[in-house]
Design a protein around this motif. Structure first.
Motif, PDB file in Angstrom:
ATOM      1  N   VAL A   1      44.365  73.511  44.340  1.00 37.95           N
ATOM      2  CA  VAL A   1      44.210  72.706  45.555  1.00 37.95           C
ATOM      3  C   VAL A   1      42.917  71.915  45.412  1.00 37.95           C
ATOM      4  O   VAL A   1      41.895  72.441  44.972  1.00 37.95           O
ATOM      5  CB  VAL A   1      44.162  73.585  46.820  1.00 37.95           C
ATOM      6  CG1 VAL A   1      43.809  72.733  48.047  1.00 37.95           C
ATOM      7  CG2 VAL A   1      45.504  74.286  47.037  1.00 37.95           C
ATOM      8  N   ARG A   2      42.968  70.645  45.810  1.00 39.33           N
ATOM      9  CA  ARG A   2      41.806  69.746  45.713  1.00 39.33           C
ATOM     10  C   ARG A   2      41.547  69.122  47.083  1.00 39.33           C
ATOM     11  O   ARG A   2      42.469  68.628  47.747  1.00 39.33           O
ATOM     12  CB  ARG A   2      42.110  68.664  44.676  1.00 39.33           C
ATOM     13  CG  ARG A   2      41.113  67.501  44.610  1.00 39.33           C
ATOM     14  CD  ARG A   2      40.008  67.752  43.607  1.00 39.33           C
ATOM     15  NE  ARG A   2      39.180  66.548  43.452  1.00 39.33           N
ATOM     16  CZ  ARG A   2      39.378  65.600  42.545  1.00 39.33           C
ATOM     17  NH1 ARG A   2      40.403  65.705  41.698  1.00 39.33           N
ATOM     18  NH2 ARG A   2      38.567  64.568  42.475  1.00 39.33           N
ATOM     19  N   MET A   3      40.263  69.086  47.499  1.00 37.59           N
ATOM     20  CA  MET A   3      39.887  68.602  48.830  1.00 37.59           C
ATOM     21  C   MET A   3      38.550  67.858  48.741  1.00 37.59           C
ATOM     22  O   MET A   3      38.017  67.647  47.657  1.00 37.59           O
ATOM     23  CB  MET A   3      39.774  69.790  49.792  1.00 37.59           C
ATOM     24  CG  MET A   3      40.970  70.731  49.791  1.00 37.59           C
ATOM     25  SD  MET A   3      40.629  72.308  50.639  1.00 37.59           S
ATOM     26  CE  MET A   3      39.435  73.068  49.536  1.00 37.59           C
ATOM     27  N   TYR A   4      37.991  67.509  49.899  1.00 33.92           N
ATOM     28  CA  TYR A   4      36.659  66.926  50.000  1.00 33.92           C
ATOM     29  C   TYR A   4      36.112  67.213  51.390  1.00 33.92           C
ATOM     30  O   TYR A   4      36.842  67.639  52.292  1.00 33.92           O
ATOM     31  CB  TYR A   4      36.679  65.418  49.724  1.00 33.92           C
ATOM     32  CG  TYR A   4      37.656  64.647  50.587  1.00 33.92           C
ATOM     33  CD1 TYR A   4      37.305  64.188  51.852  1.00 33.92           C
ATOM     34  CD2 TYR A   4      38.943  64.384  50.132  1.00 33.92           C
ATOM     35  CE1 TYR A   4      38.199  63.493  52.648  1.00 33.92           C
ATOM     36  CE2 TYR A   4      39.857  63.690  50.919  1.00 33.92           C
ATOM     37  CZ  TYR A   4      39.478  63.249  52.172  1.00 33.92           C
ATOM     38  OH  TYR A   4      40.378  62.573  52.963  1.00 33.92           O
ATOM     39  N   SER A   5      34.811  66.978  51.590  1.00 32.12           N
ATOM     40  CA  SER A   5      34.177  67.254  52.886  1.00 32.12           C
ATOM     41  C   SER A   5      33.087  66.217  53.134  1.00 32.12           C
ATOM     42  O   SER A   5      32.946  65.254  52.372  1.00 32.12           O
ATOM     43  CB  SER A   5      33.572  68.660  52.888  1.00 32.12           C
ATOM     44  OG  SER A   5      32.382  68.683  52.120  1.00 32.12           O
ATOM     45  N   ASN A   6      32.295  66.444  54.172  1.00 33.62           N
ATOM     46  CA  ASN A   6      31.171  65.536  54.431  1.00 33.62           C
ATOM     47  C   ASN A   6      30.029  65.733  53.441  1.00 33.62           C
ATOM     48  O   ASN A   6      28.993  65.085  53.538  1.00 33.62           O
ATOM     49  CB  ASN A   6      30.666  65.686  55.870  1.00 33.62           C
ATOM     50  CG  ASN A   6      30.157  67.084  56.177  1.00 33.62           C
ATOM     51  OD1 ASN A   6      30.100  67.964  55.310  1.00 33.62           O
ATOM     52  ND2 ASN A   6      29.791  67.313  57.427  1.00 33.62           N
ATOM     53  N   ARG A   7      30.237  66.625  52.486  1.00 39.62           N
ATOM     54  CA  ARG A   7      29.264  66.830  51.420  1.00 39.62           C
ATOM     55  C   ARG A   7      29.630  66.046  50.155  1.00 39.62           C
ATOM     56  O   ARG A   7      28.953  66.189  49.126  1.00 39.62           O
ATOM     57  CB  ARG A   7      29.166  68.331  51.099  1.00 39.62           C
ATOM     58  CG  ARG A   7      28.781  69.189  52.295  1.00 39.62           C
ATOM     59  CD  ARG A   7      28.737  70.659  51.970  1.00 39.62           C
ATOM     60  NE  ARG A   7      30.033  71.250  51.677  1.00 39.62           N
ATOM     61  CZ  ARG A   7      30.899  71.686  52.594  1.00 39.62           C
ATOM     62  NH1 ARG A   7      30.596  71.580  53.889  1.00 39.62           N
ATOM     63  NH2 ARG A   7      32.047  72.217  52.256  1.00 39.62           N
ATOM     64  N   SER A   8      30.699  65.255  50.231  1.00 43.28           N
ATOM     65  CA  SER A   8      31.169  64.571  49.023  1.00 43.28           C
ATOM     66  C   SER A   8      31.947  63.313  49.387  1.00 43.28           C
ATOM     67  O   SER A   8      32.345  63.117  50.543  1.00 43.28           O
ATOM     68  CB  SER A   8      32.089  65.497  48.218  1.00 43.28           C
ATOM     69  OG  SER A   8      33.324  65.684  48.913  1.00 43.28           O
TER      70      SER A   8
ATOM     71  N   THR B   1      34.174  63.426  56.285  1.00 42.91           N
ATOM     72  CA  THR B   1      33.512  63.505  57.592  1.00 42.91           C
ATOM     73  C   THR B   1      33.559  64.897  58.217  1.00 42.91           C
ATOM     74  O   THR B   1      32.983  65.095  59.282  1.00 42.91           O
ATOM     75  CB  THR B   1      34.159  62.505  58.568  1.00 42.91           C
ATOM     76  OG1 THR B   1      35.559  62.773  58.669  1.00 42.91           O
ATOM     77  CG2 THR B   1      33.956  61.072  58.093  1.00 42.91           C
ATOM     78  N   THR B   2      34.220  65.852  57.591  1.00 40.05           N
ATOM     79  CA  THR B   2      34.320  67.194  58.163  1.00 40.05           C
ATOM     80  C   THR B   2      33.602  68.205  57.270  1.00 40.05           C
ATOM     81  O   THR B   2      33.547  68.042  56.053  1.00 40.05           O
ATOM     82  CB  THR B   2      35.786  67.622  58.334  1.00 40.05           C
ATOM     83  OG1 THR B   2      36.441  67.596  57.054  1.00 40.05           O
ATOM     84  CG2 THR B   2      36.511  66.677  59.289  1.00 40.05           C
TER      85      THR B   2
END
Length: 715
Positions: free
Chosen positions: A369-376, A441-442
């Motif tokens: 699983v691949r994701m992203y957040s407000n840290r990237s 943004t999360t």
């Protein structure tokens, strides 16, 4: 060091570790590795070592037999001015620069000239053609708009050419060639920590070997060794993933592979000489390879598509690697973790908290699983106009690999709004590729893992469509449970969650009906579906769309590189989605993926589910596997949950929890903070009889924030 009930546990190797961050907050050193980089000292003269190293480098370059027919073609098609008509010498753009073919031709001729047993060994006519082509390059000194060619690609090729043919060149030819090779140095744009620096040091080492400059060569080798460290900046991350840039996007199998390969290659080249690398540097590269790269390589044999970036738009020639090049080299120079290098671990689960990437390996399948957040950022930028439709590629993508053929070169024919695992607005027009990269943004994005089992969650707020969803994945042995809640969109197009979009192999089973040939159909759940030894169970009344048949696209639609064209590529593709309709509000989904199951096994599983979906709301997503005794809970807010076995879990903070039942009332609890912000969590565990315990758990901080923490509780 952060004490967690007496220990901090690294689930990769079962070792206790300590960490510290330098004053800059950028570079992290592992005490357990004692990473003090240096060069070993030997008594033999440098010139003897130079001879050994030159011999090894030359042997490697000449290792594969040159095709005599190819050499003949190169010689007979060259024009009198040293050019080849098929090469576009005018286009020096970032998407062009076919000039690299000229360099490749030079290197092929050099190999044929030097290779023992070649029809062209020491051939005077070949040498004449070679020099004509070399003189043309030295005269024109071609540069590309892409700095990489000027500082890495061209100098790399030139250094190898000079190594092989230096003895046949006069002083002027050698000096001009060395000037080009020397553009790969430590004062240029590309000389920065990360995947390129170590390669540039390697090119400089070859250049100085040709010059016979012992001090400069030693400095190049030391510079390579100096790049082997753990950092929060560019390079190996504390979670053993790799970032080439500071955008938070993983590049573990692209730049990270080049980093490891270059070091492993040179470690083999300089072994046993006074220039040999300090063993502890080699050991850290081995750790990175096994705990980083290998965890993104299904069965340790090929690449997980889920870890890729713009390189997904490059046409590949092989679906799997015939041999593990890096591991083979590392076993030449060290016995450290040799058994693991030689025998890939086929039972693991790992979450990379710096990279928002979760991998799960079992003997018969691999999933990620691949994701992203407000840290990237959401994805790597489309540098050099590659990966032009990667906008949704990391929006909770989930790739399932059994053979390595599932997604092989599927990408020109793909529907890029239906990336496996993602929940996406089916936009009519794709956003411009220039607008692809957005900051997440999360904050509530992360995973929990004890090295064997794990779960991951994604608070999705699409930067391209504004779609919201809470998505979670729960990994077991035979199944992966996938939940979505709170799916909301104001866009006028339909929203779909894609279970898979892969190449079509064999029939598709929909319940008891075997479907063959091209067909698209919409059905209502509950339903089970099977294709290419992967089963899907959708236990609720979802609206499901199944398609099998031809899809057509072009490589040019996803990359503007000169090698791509507009030739239609038609492939048979299997697509399975859940349709949430237009403008859904608080919609959801639940499905179970059954890798390595045929139609009969999928049907039997659907009739008697060993897992229970305890909750699927925007506040709590929870799943239990009664057979394994594994319970998961994703709390988006403080709350409690009662699992089917009667155990109650209460938390005062949002977080990810895994509870495994042990003997004599023992509970193994694994906790993670997806936000990487919390200092501690207070949890309470209660048995059905009411007996329970409350524990205040200090969480990992600094570079280890977001890492899973394990503890044992006796009730």
């Amino acid at each position: 060091m952060i004490p967690i009930l007496g220990h901090f546990f690294d689930n990769n190797r079962g070792t206790t570790i300590g960490v510290t961050v330098s004053n800059t907050g950028k570079r992290v050193w592992l005490f357990c590795l004692g990473l003090l980089l240096g060069l070993q000292v030997y008594a033999q003269p440098a010139e003897d070592d130079f001879g050994v190293i030159r011999s090894r480098l030359t042997e490697t370059l000449l290792n594969s037999t040159v095709n005599a027919e190819e050499v003949t073609r190169i010689m007979t098609t060259m024009a009198s001015d040293g050019t080849w008509p098929a090469i576009n010498y005018r286009d020096t753009s970032r998407t062009g620069f076919e000039h690299h073919v000229h360099l490749a031709n030079l290197l092929t001729m050099a190999k044929a000239y030097r290779q023992a047993g070649s029809p062209y060994t020491d051939n005077a006519q070949l040498l004449k053609v070679f020099k004509t082509a070399l003189h043309h390059w030295l005269l024109k000194d071609y540069r590309c708009e892409n700095w990489w060619w000027n500082e890495i690609g061209t100098p790399d090729a030139m250094a190898d050419i000079l190594l092989l043919m230096g003895g046949e060149l006069d002083d002027d030819e050698l000096a001009q060639g060395l000037a080009i090779a020397a553009r790969s140095n430590f004062d240029t744009f590309g000389a920065r920590p990360g995947g390129d620096f170590i390669k540039m040091a390697a090119i400089k080492a070859v250049t100085e070997l040709v010059r016979q400059d012992t001090a400069a060569f030693a400095n190049a080798i030391k510079t390579m060794a100096d790049q082997i460290y753990i950092t929060e900046d560019r390079g190996i991350k504390p979670d053993m993933s790799f970032h080439h840039r500071t955008d938070g996007v993983p590049s573990t199998l692209s730049y990270g592979r080049g980093y490891a390969n270059a070091f492993a290659y040179w470690a083999d080249v300089v072994r046993g000489t006074q220039f040999a690398f300090e063993p502890r540097a080699t050991e850290l590269v081995i750790d990175y390879y096994l705990d980083g790269m290998r965890k993104a390589m299904p069965f340790g044999r090929f690449d997980d598509p889920g870890i890729k970036n713009r390189d997904v738009s490059r046409k590949r020639t092989s679906g799997a690697y015939s041999r593990d090049y890096t591991a083979r080299l590392l076993t030449h120079v060290s016995d450290y973790r040799r058994n693991e290098l030689e025998h890939p671990n086929l039972r693991s689960n790992q979450y990379f908290w710096f990279s928002h990437y979760h991998s799960h390996q079992r003997p018969h399948y691999f999933a990620s699983v691949r994701m992203y957040s407000n840290r990237s950022n959401n994805i790597e930028a489309p540098y050099n106009e590659e990966g032009l439709k990667n906008h949704f590629y990391a929006d909770g993508s989930q790739f399932i690999s059994r053979t390595g053929r599932e997604y092989f070169n599927i990408y020109p024919s793909w529907d890029w709004r239906k990336i496996p695992g993602t929940t996406t607005v089916q936009v009519d027009t794709f956003p411009r590729w220039q607008d692809m990269v957005k900051k997440g943004t999360t904050a509530f994005v992360g995973g929990v893992s004890d090295g064997e089992y794990g779960a991951t969650t994604f608070d999705l707020l699409s930067p391209h469509s504004g779609l919201r969803a809470h998505k979670s994945w729960f990994f077991f042995d035979d199944e992966i449970v996938c939940l979505g809640a709170g799916i909301t969109s104001t866009m006028p197009q339909p929203v779909m969650t894609t279970l898979n979009q892969s190449l079509l192999y064999g029939p598709v089973w929909v319940n008891d009906v075997q479907e063959t040939g091209g067909r698209a159909q919409q059905i209502e759940g509950p339903v089970w579906i099977n294709h290419d030894s992967i089963g899907y169970v959708i236990p609720d009344a979802s609206r499901i769309w199944v398609r099998q048949g031809e899809s057509t696209g072009t490589w040019r639609s996803i990359t503007h590189q000169a090698s791509a064209n507009d030739e239609p590529i038609t492939q048979n593709i299997f697509t399975l989605t859940i349709d949430h309709g237009m403008r859904p509000k608080d919609a959801g989904y639940a499905y179970i993926v059954l890798p390595a199951k045929d139609a009969a096994a999928t049907k039997a599983y659907a009739q008697k589910l060993p897992v229970e979906i305890v909750s699927n709301t925007t506040a709590l997503q929870a799943v239990s596997n009664m057979q394994l005794g594994v319970d998961y809970a994703v709390f988006y807010e403080p709350g409690d949950v009662v699992f089917p076995n009667g155990v109650r879990l209460i938390t005062n903070e949002p977080g990810l929890f895994m509870v495994k039942s042990g003997e004599n009332g023992m509970r193994h609890i694994t906790i993670a903070d997806p936000t990487r912000k919390l200092e501690n969590i207070v949890l309470r565990l209660e048995l059905p009889a009411g007996r329970g315990t409350t524990v205040t758990v200090p969480l990992p901080q600094g570079a280890l924030a977001g890492k899973s923490l394990q503890l044992e509780v006796v009730l």
